[in-house]
Design a protein around this motif. Structure first.
Motif, mmCIF file in Angstrom:
data_model
loop_
_atom_site.group_PDB
_atom_site.id
_atom_site.type_symbol
_atom_site.label_atom_id
_atom_site.label_comp_id
_atom_site.label_asym_id
_atom_site.label_seq_id
_atom_site.Cartn_x
_atom_site.Cartn_y
_atom_site.Cartn_z
ATOM 1 N N ILE A 262 -28.863 57.820 85.879
ATOM 2 C CA ILE A 262 -29.596 59.148 86.955
ATOM 3 C C ILE A 262 -30.870 59.607 86.076
ATOM 4 O O ILE A 262 -31.282 60.051 84.800
ATOM 5 N N ARG A 263 -31.928 60.049 86.741
ATOM 6 C CA ARG A 263 -33.482 59.759 86.866
ATOM 7 C C ARG A 263 -33.560 59.506 85.467
ATOM 8 O O ARG A 263 -34.557 60.247 84.547
ATOM 9 N N SER A 264 -33.223 58.070 85.475
ATOM 10 C CA SER A 264 -33.296 57.118 84.372
ATOM 11 C C SER A 264 -33.415 55.353 84.308
ATOM 12 O O SER A 264 -32.382 55.149 85.080
ATOM 13 N N PHE A 265 -33.894 54.438 83.512
ATOM 14 C CA PHE A 265 -33.267 53.565 83.733
ATOM 15 C C PHE A 265 -33.609 53.143 82.513
ATOM 16 O O PHE A 265 -34.318 53.026 81.475
ATOM 17 N N LYS A 266 -32.480 52.441 82.025
ATOM 18 C CA LYS A 266 -32.572 51.474 80.468
ATOM 19 C C LYS A 266 -33.181 50.013 80.446
ATOM 20 O O LYS A 266 -32.263 49.171 81.081
ATOM 21 N N VAL A 267 -33.526 49.763 79.627
ATOM 22 C CA VAL A 267 -34.231 47.953 79.433
ATOM 23 C C VAL A 267 -33.437 47.735 78.023
ATOM 24 O O VAL A 267 -33.862 48.138 77.212
ATOM 25 N N GLU A 268 -33.149 46.962 78.588
ATOM 26 C CA GLU A 268 -32.275 45.984 77.387
ATOM 27 C C GLU A 268 -33.074 44.247 77.200
ATOM 28 O O GLU A 268 -32.813 43.448 78.008
ATOM 29 N N MET A 269 -33.757 44.299 75.894
ATOM 30 C CA MET A 269 -33.844 42.665 75.575
ATOM 31 C C MET A 269 -33.318 41.744 74.491
ATOM 32 O O MET A 269 -33.818 42.543 74.054
ATOM 33 N N SER A 270 -33.048 40.631 75.117
ATOM 34 C CA SER A 270 -32.131 40.544 73.756
ATOM 35 C C SER A 270 -33.038 38.780 73.865
ATOM 36 O O SER A 270 -32.836 38.117 74.337
ATOM 37 N N GLY A 271 -31.854 37.945 72.762
ATOM 38 C CA GLY A 271 -32.382 37.497 72.458
ATOM 39 C C GLY A 271 -33.879 36.705 71.953
ATOM 40 O O GLY A 271 -34.293 35.470 72.392
ATOM 41 N N LEU A 272 -34.339 37.852 71.419
ATOM 42 C CA LEU A 272 -36.142 37.849 70.698
ATOM 43 C C LEU A 272 -36.580 36.878 70.265
ATOM 44 O O LEU A 272 -35.889 36.122 69.867
ATOM 45 N N LYS A 273 -37.933 36.522 70.615
ATOM 46 C CA LYS A 273 -38.934 35.910 70.498
ATOM 47 C C LYS A 273 -39.733 36.246 69.447
ATOM 48 O O LYS A 273 -40.101 37.927 70.026
ATOM 49 N N LYS A 274 -40.218 35.376 68.824
ATOM 50 C CA LYS A 274 -41.661 35.669 68.116
ATOM 51 C C LYS A 274 -42.933 35.967 69.043
ATOM 52 O O LYS A 274 -44.019 37.235 69.459
ATOM 53 N N SER A 275 -43.082 35.290 69.932
ATOM 54 C CA SER A 275 -43.418 35.673 71.567
ATOM 55 C C SER A 275 -42.686 36.475 72.475
ATOM 56 O O SER A 275 -44.272 37.413 73.111
ATOM 57 N N ASP A 276 -42.185 37.139 72.291
ATOM 58 C CA ASP A 276 -42.265 38.897 73.267
ATOM 59 C C ASP A 276 -42.603 39.235 72.770
ATOM 60 O O ASP A 276 -43.236 40.534 73.075
ATOM 61 N N ALA A 277 -43.192 39.679 71.734
ATOM 62 C CA ALA A 277 -44.051 40.801 70.814
ATOM 63 C C ALA A 277 -45.087 40.244 72.084
ATOM 64 O O ALA A 277 -46.173 40.343 72.306
ATOM 65 N N GLY A 278 -45.827 42.153 71.259
ATOM 66 C CA GLY A 278 -46.531 43.053 72.463
ATOM 67 C C GLY A 278 -46.523 43.887 73.280
ATOM 68 O O GLY A 278 -45.477 44.520 73.050
ATOM 69 N N VAL A 291 -45.932 50.469 76.476
ATOM 70 C CA VAL A 291 -44.227 50.302 75.112
ATOM 71 C C VAL A 291 -45.125 49.120 74.467
ATOM 72 O O VAL A 291 -45.230 48.080 74.791
ATOM 73 N N HIS A 292 -44.857 49.466 72.794
ATOM 74 C CA HIS A 292 -45.438 48.492 72.614
ATOM 75 C C HIS A 292 -44.402 47.857 71.225
ATOM 76 O O HIS A 292 -43.470 48.168 70.648
ATOM 77 N N LEU A 293 -43.941 46.396 71.426
ATOM 78 C CA LEU A 293 -42.513 45.809 70.424
ATOM 79 C C LEU A 293 -43.303 45.129 69.242
ATOM 80 O O LEU A 293 -44.212 43.666 70.087
ATOM 81 N N THR A 294 -42.388 45.057 68.540
ATOM 82 C CA THR A 294 -43.011 44.374 67.562
ATOM 83 C C THR A 294 -41.729 43.745 67.132
ATOM 84 O O THR A 294 -41.116 43.593 67.234
ATOM 85 N N VAL A 295 -41.863 41.881 66.766
ATOM 86 C CA VAL A 295 -40.502 41.261 66.475
ATOM 87 C C VAL A 295 -40.742 40.494 65.322
ATOM 88 O O VAL A 295 -41.724 39.831 64.692
ATOM 89 N N THR A 296 -39.946 40.987 64.132
ATOM 90 C CA THR A 296 -39.563 40.201 62.706
ATOM 91 C C THR A 296 -39.247 39.275 62.911
ATOM 92 O O THR A 296 -38.468 38.991 63.325
ATOM 93 N N ASP A 297 -39.271 39.025 61.118
ATOM 94 C CA ASP A 297 -38.386 37.417 60.851
ATOM 95 C C ASP A 297 -37.361 37.979 60.844
ATOM 96 O O ASP A 297 -36.788 39.113 60.287
#
Length: 312
Positions: A262-278, A291-297
């Motif tokens: 309702i007046r929003s949408f949710k984004v879920e990213m799973s199985g993150l890789k280092k290349s997903d950062a940005g 939005v900035h995403l950081t992927v750590t070890d």
């Protein structure tokens, strides 16, 4: 005109396209008497009428052609001036890219990514404010800090502009730019519009998210009732691709889920890789929020087992 009558008297004009030449027509009565005064003939003539020579006709045609060419030339000049004005206003290059319309809440801060071609790594970067590029005011150069901070990240071919303590007066047109310093090649740039308001059309719960490699992260994108029927997307800067509602597998083998509420949408990213950062952005209609995403070890758990000799 033959068989003239008194009623034909008046003004007439020759017309070629939009050029006219006026002339008056006068009808007189000429009485001719015969030798024996028995017969009379009456002839109505126009004393202003003179034969038109072929050379005059040729001159008229040349004048018509000249006027036509002048009209076409004026039209082409108008189109040329219009195109130049449009290019001065909103020229942008694939070598410099940014978002197009960013919404921010009054009192908040925002970080705007500006992406440039690898050939611009060593060029000076700057942030400019104004509707027209030719007259915009430089707000800050690269690697400066303050209410407006411009930080260059040459290893990622981008620089960020951080705007702090924003109010409605900060709304307007801005430019990401790289200084070329060559009279034959103008500075490269791309424009965006910033809207600062008490109730922005689009916003996010957390503009910076972080997750471990292999884990998941989620982002909540909010929008106003006026944008209920607009297209909702989650976009990334890596290849400027966007995902819509549903499930998508990315080229990095991670998964993107977008669920609308309702007046929003949710984004879920799973199985993150280092290349997903940005950098990513929530997009609703023509409005975006970065939005900035950081992927750590991934956390490595080491278990140490200590063996003790048994007593006999």
């Amino acid at each position: 005109m033959t068989g003239l009558k008194k009623s034909d008297v008046g003004w007439y004009w020759c017309s070629v396209v939009d050029v006219q030449v006026t002339d008056a027509l006068t009808v007189t009565t000429v009485v001719t008497m015969t030798a024996d005064n028995e017969k009379t003939s009456i002839k109505e003539t126009n004393p202003h009428t003179t034969p038109v020579s072929s050379s005059e006709n040729s001159m008229d045609k040349r004048i018509t052609v000249i006027w036509s060419l002048m009209g076409v030339g004026l039209l082409l000049l108008t189109v040329l001036v219009f195109c130049i004005c449009m290019s001065v206003r909103k020229f942008n290059s694939e070598n410099m890219r940014t978002l197009k319309h960013i919404a921010v809440k009054s009192g908040d801060s925002v970080t705007i990514p500006c992406f440039y071609d690898e050939s611009y790594k060593s060029n000076k970067k700057f942030w400019c404010h104004g509707y027209y590029w030719s007259s915009c005011t430089i707000v800050a150069y690269g690697n400066t800090h303050g209410s407006t901070s411009v930080i260059d990240h040459p290893t990622h071919n981008m620089f960020t502009v951080e705007l702090n303590r924003l109010n409605t007066d900060h709304s307007g047109w801005y430019w990401c730019a790289a200084e070329i310093g060559d009279k034959y090649n103008p500075d490269d740039k791309d424009y965006l519009y910033l809207t600062v308001s008490a109730a922005p059309a689009v916003s996010v719960l957390g503009s910076r998210v972080s997750g471990e490699e292999g884990s998941s992260v989620s982002v909540q994108c909010l929008y106003s009732a006026a944008y209920q029927n607009k297209q909702k997307q989650w976009c990334r800067s890596t290849d400027w691709s966007c995902y819509t509602v549903g499930r998508t597998h990315t080229s990095q083998n991670s998964t993107v889920w977008i669920r609308e509420g309702i007046r929003s949408f949710k984004v879920e990213m799973s199985g993150l890789k280092k290349s997903d950062a940005g950098w990513y952005w929530c997009s609703v209609g023509d409005v975006q929020v970065p939005v900035h995403l950081t992927v750590t070890d991934a956390l490595t758990v080491t278990t140490t087992v200590t063996m003790t000799p048994e007593s006999k």
